[in-house]
Design a protein around this motif. Sequence first.
Motif, mmCIF file in Angstrom:
data_model
loop_
_atom_site.group_PDB
_atom_site.id
_atom_site.type_symbol
_atom_site.label_atom_id
_atom_site.label_comp_id
_atom_site.label_asym_id
_atom_site.label_seq_id
_atom_site.Cartn_x
_atom_site.Cartn_y
_atom_site.Cartn_z
ATOM 1 N N GLY A 84 0.793 -1.221 0.000
ATOM 2 C CA GLY A 84 0.000 0.000 0.000
ATOM 3 C C GLY A 84 0.820 1.264 0.000
ATOM 4 N N ALA A 85 2.127 1.150 0.252
ATOM 5 C CA ALA A 85 2.969 2.341 0.242
ATOM 6 C C ALA A 85 2.963 3.013 -1.124
ATOM 7 C CB ALA A 85 4.400 1.980 0.644
ATOM 8 N N ALA A 86 2.869 2.213 -2.196
ATOM 9 C CA ALA A 86 2.835 2.790 -3.546
ATOM 10 C C ALA A 86 1.556 3.589 -3.754
ATOM 11 C CB ALA A 86 2.957 1.683 -4.591
ATOM 12 N N THR A 87 0.415 3.009 -3.373
ATOM 13 C CA THR A 87 -0.860 3.715 -3.494
ATOM 14 C C THR A 87 -0.873 4.963 -2.614
ATOM 15 O OG1 THR A 87 -1.964 1.615 -3.878
ATOM 16 C CG2 THR A 87 -3.352 3.473 -3.297
ATOM 17 N N ALA A 88 -0.366 4.822 -1.389
ATOM 18 C CA ALA A 88 -0.331 5.960 -0.473
ATOM 19 C C ALA A 88 0.564 7.067 -1.008
ATOM 20 C CB ALA A 88 0.155 5.498 0.899
ATOM 21 N N SER A 89 1.688 6.696 -1.633
ATOM 22 C CA SER A 89 2.595 7.704 -2.189
ATOM 23 C C SER A 89 1.916 8.483 -3.315
ATOM 24 C CB SER A 89 3.868 7.038 -2.710
ATOM 25 O OG SER A 89 4.579 6.429 -1.650
ATOM 26 N N ALA A 90 1.137 7.773 -4.151
ATOM 27 C CA ALA A 90 0.429 8.445 -5.238
ATOM 28 C C ALA A 90 -0.600 9.430 -4.684
ATOM 29 C CB ALA A 90 -0.250 7.417 -6.139
ATOM 30 N N LEU A 91 -1.359 9.004 -3.677
ATOM 31 C CA LEU A 91 -2.351 9.900 -3.077
ATOM 32 C C LEU A 91 -1.669 11.065 -2.377
ATOM 33 C CD1 LEU A 91 -5.236 10.619 -2.272
ATOM 34 C CD2 LEU A 91 -4.986 9.091 -0.301
ATOM 35 N N ARG A 92 -0.581 10.787 -1.675
ATOM 36 C CA ARG A 92 0.149 11.838 -0.970
ATOM 37 C C ARG A 92 0.678 12.880 -1.955
ATOM 38 N NH1 ARG A 92 5.488 12.667 1.165
ATOM 39 N NH2 ARG A 92 5.439 13.541 3.281
ATOM 40 N N TYR A 93 1.188 12.407 -3.082
ATOM 41 C CA TYR A 93 1.681 13.317 -4.120
ATOM 42 C C TYR A 93 0.553 14.230 -4.612
ATOM 43 C CZ TYR A 93 2.735 14.807 -8.874
ATOM 44 O OH TYR A 93 2.873 15.550 -10.018
ATOM 45 N N ARG A 94 -0.598 13.647 -4.864
ATOM 46 C CA ARG A 94 -1.720 14.424 -5.396
ATOM 47 C C ARG A 94 -2.220 15.443 -4.366
ATOM 48 N NH1 ARG A 94 -5.973 10.299 -7.892
ATOM 49 N NH2 ARG A 94 -6.725 12.204 -8.898
ATOM 50 N N LEU A 95 -2.246 15.061 -3.094
ATOM 51 C CA LEU A 95 -2.677 15.994 -2.051
ATOM 52 C C LEU A 95 -1.671 17.123 -1.882
ATOM 53 C CD1 LEU A 95 -4.065 13.476 0.608
ATOM 54 C CD2 LEU A 95 -5.397 15.051 -0.818
ATOM 55 N N LEU A 96 -0.380 16.806 -1.943
ATOM 56 C CA LEU A 96 0.641 17.851 -1.852
ATOM 57 C C LEU A 96 0.538 18.809 -3.039
ATOM 58 C CD1 LEU A 96 3.785 15.840 -0.646
ATOM 59 C CD2 LEU A 96 2.570 17.623 0.627
ATOM 60 N N ARG A 97 0.297 18.261 -4.218
ATOM 61 C CA ARG A 97 0.149 19.112 -5.399
ATOM 62 C C ARG A 97 -1.061 20.037 -5.242
ATOM 63 N NH1 ARG A 97 1.815 21.011 -8.321
ATOM 64 N NH2 ARG A 97 1.317 20.442 -10.460
ATOM 65 N N GLY A 102 4.986 22.037 -5.838
ATOM 66 C CA GLY A 102 5.312 21.687 -7.209
ATOM 67 C C GLY A 102 5.483 20.189 -7.385
ATOM 68 N N ALA A 103 5.303 19.712 -8.617
ATOM 69 C CA ALA A 103 5.354 18.274 -8.887
ATOM 70 C C ALA A 103 6.706 17.672 -8.528
ATOM 71 C CB ALA A 103 5.033 18.016 -10.362
ATOM 72 N N PRO A 315 -9.624 23.753 2.718
ATOM 73 C CA PRO A 315 -8.988 24.620 1.716
ATOM 74 C C PRO A 315 -8.781 23.952 0.362
ATOM 75 C CG PRO A 315 -7.396 23.855 3.354
ATOM 76 C CD PRO A 315 -8.744 23.488 3.855
ATOM 77 N N LEU A 316 -8.830 22.611 0.299
ATOM 78 C CA LEU A 316 -8.631 21.938 -0.980
ATOM 79 C C LEU A 316 -9.949 21.580 -1.661
ATOM 80 C CD1 LEU A 316 -5.734 19.462 -0.054
ATOM 81 C CD2 LEU A 316 -5.617 21.881 -0.630
ATOM 82 N N LEU A 317 -11.045 22.108 -1.149
ATOM 83 C CA LEU A 317 -12.362 21.706 -1.637
ATOM 84 C C LEU A 317 -12.517 21.923 -3.140
ATOM 85 C CD1 LEU A 317 -15.304 20.839 -1.210
ATOM 86 C CD2 LEU A 317 -15.838 23.204 -0.608
ATOM 87 N N HIS A 318 -12.121 23.080 -3.633
ATOM 88 C CA HIS A 318 -12.372 23.430 -5.037
ATOM 89 C C HIS A 318 -11.172 23.140 -5.934
ATOM 90 C CE1 HIS A 318 -16.119 25.189 -3.823
ATOM 91 N NE2 HIS A 318 -15.507 25.963 -2.953
ATOM 92 N N ARG A 319 -10.214 22.371 -5.434
ATOM 93 C CA ARG A 319 -9.050 22.041 -6.244
ATOM 94 C C ARG A 319 -9.132 20.597 -6.715
ATOM 95 N NH1 ARG A 319 -3.938 24.717 -2.982
ATOM 96 N NH2 ARG A 319 -4.781 26.833 -2.822
ATOM 97 N N ARG A 320 -9.127 20.426 -8.003
ATOM 98 C CA ARG A 320 -9.153 19.067 -8.554
ATOM 99 C C ARG A 320 -7.807 18.403 -8.304
ATOM 100 N NH1 ARG A 320 -7.470 16.968 -13.268
ATOM 101 N NH2 ARG A 320 -6.929 19.040 -14.043
ATOM 102 N N LEU A 321 -7.836 17.158 -7.827
ATOM 103 C CA LEU A 321 -6.585 16.445 -7.599
ATOM 104 C C LEU A 321 -5.880 16.208 -8.926
ATOM 105 C CD1 LEU A 321 -7.468 13.709 -4.937
ATOM 106 C CD2 LEU A 321 -6.328 15.888 -4.598
ATOM 107 N N PRO A 322 -4.602 16.576 -9.032
ATOM 108 C CA PRO A 322 -3.877 16.383 -10.290
ATOM 109 C C PRO A 322 -3.583 14.918 -10.536
ATOM 110 C CG PRO A 322 -2.387 17.141 -8.590
ATOM 111 C CD PRO A 322 -3.774 17.186 -7.992
ATOM 112 N N ALA A 323 -3.092 14.614 -11.734
ATOM 113 C CA ALA A 323 -2.720 13.235 -12.067
ATOM 114 C C ALA A 323 -1.657 12.733 -11.103
ATOM 115 C CB ALA A 323 -2.195 13.166 -13.500
#
Length: 344
Positions: A84-97, A102-103, A315-323
């Motif tokens: 699950g670390a891979a899935t969590a890393s992807a979600l974490r990246y998108r939330l940070l973005r 920056g990417a 604060p992230l309500l209106h921000r679409r999660l990036p790829a």
Amino acid sequence: MVVLLLVIEYALLPQLAGARKALETLSDVEPTYLAIGLFLEAASLLAYAMLTRSVLAREGRPSLWTLARIDVTSLGVSHMLPGGAATASALRYRLLRSAGVGASEAVSAAAIQGAGSAVVLNVMLWIGLLVSIPTRGGNPIYGTAAAVGTLLIAAIFVGVALLTRGSDRTVRIVRAVAGRLPGVSPSSAEDLIRTLADRLRVLGKDKPLLIKATVWAAANWLLDAASLWVFLYAYGHATALDGLLIAYGIANVLAAIPITPGGLGIIEGVLVPTLVGFSTTRAIALLGVVTWRLANFWLPIPASALTYLSLRTGPLLHRRLPAQRPWTAPNTINDETINKETTA
């Protein structure tokens, strides 16, 4: 599934032999120490958020409260899936973005944070081994864990050297590999590598920042280990510090192998017999480890649902999660999108 069943059969179930005695010991627990253990576990998560904050560039860095919620969300996701670390890393990246990072910065910070934490954990294990072996003797599992840790540290240092001293050669190799992979942009892959190399150089030159990041990484592990010690003490046993560091270090080093989510079954199967080997009774070891895993493994799962909802309704309500793949498109496109959404 077969590997998971083998772990349960040969590592976890044998520890249940002392379950009846453990139930008798349960009545003697000190609730105050349970509360202290929970507090230490929460402090460990806060230290990890501080580590995240320290490895991110100051410009555009989200608040500590936002970073803490992102880390808890990622932790809970990593506990629900094998690997699950891979899935969590992807979600974490998108939330940070979505939070404005920056990417390339998000990926490089995660890489530095993960590598640094792994090095600190293995140093803790080595300290425990150096203190314990001369007085207590060795054990075959010590050599296995030490070898795994040594290989990991060596790989990290080789990677750091390639990025900081031979970055141009590394970039050429990465571009050549990325050009042969479907859906991967060589330019974006190069941006990731160069950002990671630049961030490593900044950490290497900024000694106070490097020390701060190391301190927070050590605090994350030590507070978690202290939580385990307190939960064991709540049932009446004060574990020797060298025994605690060895048992905790071996369990977490072996749990890095992505067999079960969050090392479920592996950590318990290693911790209980190792603690028993350091003079902890089986009943107390079983109860202490199970209680600690309730706080360390299970509680972050429902907490992650709450933190994710708070992020998506705040604060992230209106921000679409990036790829979730930062290497498929240039960073400037995503950064411009986030800037426009932030302005709106």
